[in-house]
Write a protein that holds these residues in place. Structure first.
Motif, PDB file in Angstrom:
ATOM      1  N   ALA A 188       0.828  -1.209   0.000  1.00 23.06           N
ATOM      2  CA  ALA A 188       0.000   0.000   0.000  1.00 23.06           C
ATOM      3  C   ALA A 188       0.863   1.260   0.000  1.00 23.06           C
ATOM      4  O   ALA A 188       0.583   2.214  -0.736  1.00 23.06           O
ATOM      5  CB  ALA A 188      -0.931  -0.002   1.211  1.00 23.06           C
ATOM      6  N   VAL A 189       1.925   1.280   0.797  1.00 28.70           N
ATOM      7  CA  VAL A 189       2.824   2.440   0.822  1.00 28.70           C
ATOM      8  C   VAL A 189       3.510   2.585  -0.524  1.00 28.70           C
ATOM      9  O   VAL A 189       3.627   3.695  -1.073  1.00 28.70           O
ATOM     10  CB  VAL A 189       3.846   2.294   1.968  1.00 28.70           C
ATOM     11  CG1 VAL A 189       4.958   3.331   1.858  1.00 28.70           C
ATOM     12  CG2 VAL A 189       3.145   2.407   3.310  1.00 28.70           C
ATOM     13  N   TRP A 190       3.965   1.503  -1.098  1.00 33.93           N
ATOM     14  CA  TRP A 190       4.646   1.552  -2.386  1.00 33.93           C
ATOM     15  C   TRP A 190       3.716   2.069  -3.482  1.00 33.93           C
ATOM     16  O   TRP A 190       4.105   2.901  -4.303  1.00 33.93           O
ATOM     17  CB  TRP A 190       5.169   0.166  -2.746  1.00 33.93           C
ATOM     18  CG  TRP A 190       5.858   0.114  -4.065  1.00 33.93           C
ATOM     19  CD1 TRP A 190       7.007   0.763  -4.419  1.00 33.93           C
ATOM     20  CD2 TRP A 190       5.432  -0.601  -5.220  1.00 33.93           C
ATOM     21  NE1 TRP A 190       7.322   0.470  -5.727  1.00 33.93           N
ATOM     22  CE2 TRP A 190       6.363  -0.375  -6.238  1.00 33.93           C
ATOM     23  CE3 TRP A 190       4.338  -1.431  -5.489  1.00 33.93           C
ATOM     24  CZ2 TRP A 190       6.247  -0.919  -7.496  1.00 33.93           C
ATOM     25  CZ3 TRP A 190       4.230  -1.988  -6.744  1.00 33.93           C
ATOM     26  CH2 TRP A 190       5.168  -1.723  -7.735  1.00 33.93           C
ATOM     27  N   GLN A 191       2.470   1.602  -3.507  1.00 33.31           N
ATOM     28  CA  GLN A 191       1.514   2.069  -4.503  1.00 33.31           C
ATOM     29  C   GLN A 191       1.210   3.550  -4.315  1.00 33.31           C
ATOM     30  O   GLN A 191       1.049   4.297  -5.278  1.00 33.31           O
ATOM     31  CB  GLN A 191       0.211   1.264  -4.408  1.00 33.31           C
ATOM     32  CG  GLN A 191       0.337  -0.166  -4.881  1.00 33.31           C
ATOM     33  CD  GLN A 191       0.525  -0.249  -6.374  1.00 33.31           C
ATOM     34  OE1 GLN A 191       0.061   0.593  -7.131  1.00 33.31           O
ATOM     35  NE2 GLN A 191       1.219  -1.286  -6.826  1.00 33.31           N
ATOM     36  N   THR A 192       1.124   4.008  -3.067  1.00 32.27           N
ATOM     37  CA  THR A 192       0.843   5.416  -2.789  1.00 32.27           C
ATOM     38  C   THR A 192       2.012   6.302  -3.248  1.00 32.27           C
ATOM     39  O   THR A 192       1.808   7.334  -3.892  1.00 32.27           O
ATOM     40  CB  THR A 192       0.602   5.625  -1.294  1.00 32.27           C
ATOM     41  OG1 THR A 192      -0.470   4.759  -0.899  1.00 32.27           O
ATOM     42  CG2 THR A 192       0.229   7.063  -0.992  1.00 32.27           C
ATOM     43  N   LYS A 193       3.224   5.894  -2.953  1.00 32.16           N
ATOM     44  CA  LYS A 193       4.404   6.671  -3.346  1.00 32.16           C
ATOM     45  C   LYS A 193       4.625   6.629  -4.851  1.00 32.16           C
ATOM     46  O   LYS A 193       5.086   7.606  -5.435  1.00 32.16           O
ATOM     47  CB  LYS A 193       5.656   6.125  -2.643  1.00 32.16           C
ATOM     48  CG  LYS A 193       5.611   6.180  -1.148  1.00 32.16           C
ATOM     49  CD  LYS A 193       5.750   7.600  -0.654  1.00 32.16           C
ATOM     50  CE  LYS A 193       5.780   7.582   0.863  1.00 32.16           C
ATOM     51  NZ  LYS A 193       5.768   8.911   1.432  1.00 32.16           N
ATOM     52  N   LYS A 194       4.296   5.532  -5.494  1.00 27.92           N
ATOM     53  CA  LYS A 194       4.507   5.373  -6.936  1.00 27.92           C
ATOM     54  C   LYS A 194       3.653   6.358  -7.731  1.00 27.92           C
ATOM     55  O   LYS A 194       4.107   6.937  -8.708  1.00 27.92           O
ATOM     56  CB  LYS A 194       4.162   3.935  -7.351  1.00 27.92           C
ATOM     57  CG  LYS A 194       4.424   3.654  -8.817  1.00 27.92           C
ATOM     58  CD  LYS A 194       4.094   2.213  -9.147  1.00 27.92           C
ATOM     59  CE  LYS A 194       2.592   2.070  -9.221  1.00 27.92           C
ATOM     60  NZ  LYS A 194       2.159   0.836  -9.861  1.00 27.92           N
ATOM     61  N   ASN A 195       2.427   6.607  -7.313  1.00 28.62           N
ATOM     62  CA  ASN A 195       1.522   7.479  -8.065  1.00 28.62           C
ATOM     63  C   ASN A 195       1.827   8.955  -7.855  1.00 28.62           C
ATOM     64  O   ASN A 195       1.373   9.783  -8.621  1.00 28.62           O
ATOM     65  CB  ASN A 195       0.071   7.184  -7.651  1.00 28.62           C
ATOM     66  CG  ASN A 195      -0.360   5.819  -8.130  1.00 28.62           C
ATOM     67  OD1 ASN A 195       0.164   5.309  -9.114  1.00 28.62           O
ATOM     68  ND2 ASN A 195      -1.313   5.221  -7.425  1.00 28.62           N
ATOM     69  N   GLN A 196       2.592   9.298  -6.830  1.00 29.60           N
ATOM     70  CA  GLN A 196       2.908  10.710  -6.575  1.00 29.60           C
ATOM     71  C   GLN A 196       4.034  11.216  -7.461  1.00 29.60           C
ATOM     72  O   GLN A 196       4.161  12.394  -7.670  1.00 29.60           O
ATOM     73  CB  GLN A 196       3.307  10.892  -5.104  1.00 29.60           C
ATOM     74  CG  GLN A 196       2.159  10.723  -4.150  1.00 29.60           C
ATOM     75  CD  GLN A 196       2.592  10.851  -2.697  1.00 29.60           C
ATOM     76  OE1 GLN A 196       3.775  10.999  -2.411  1.00 29.60           O
ATOM     77  NE2 GLN A 196       1.636  10.768  -1.790  1.00 29.60           N
TER      78      GLN A 196
END
Length: 65
Positions: free
Chosen positions: A56-64
């Motif tokens: 979840a953290v990786w997906q959140t950081k990836k889209n930013q």
């Protein structure tokens, strides 16, 4: 009339006190009596619990970015 079910008159199926003839811990695919079982168990639980949060953290950081 309802037929009576005589549970008291049924004989036991196995001579062993366990529910399976091989004994305790024979129906699981690992051996909990080994030296490193606790370390492998807690390692597996830690990875399994933290993996969804890490994804979840990786997906959140990836889209930013």
């Amino acid at each position: 009339m309802v037929a009576r079910r005589g549970f008291h008159s049924t004989r036991t199926q196995l001579s062993s006190p366990h529910h399976y003839p091989e004994g305790p811990r024979s129906s699981i695919p690992f051996n909990p009596l080994t030296k490193w079982f606790a370390l492998r168990y807690w390692g597996f639980m830690t990875v399994g619990f933290s993996l969804p949060f890490g994804i979840a953290v990786w997906q959140t950081k990836k889209n930013q970015g």
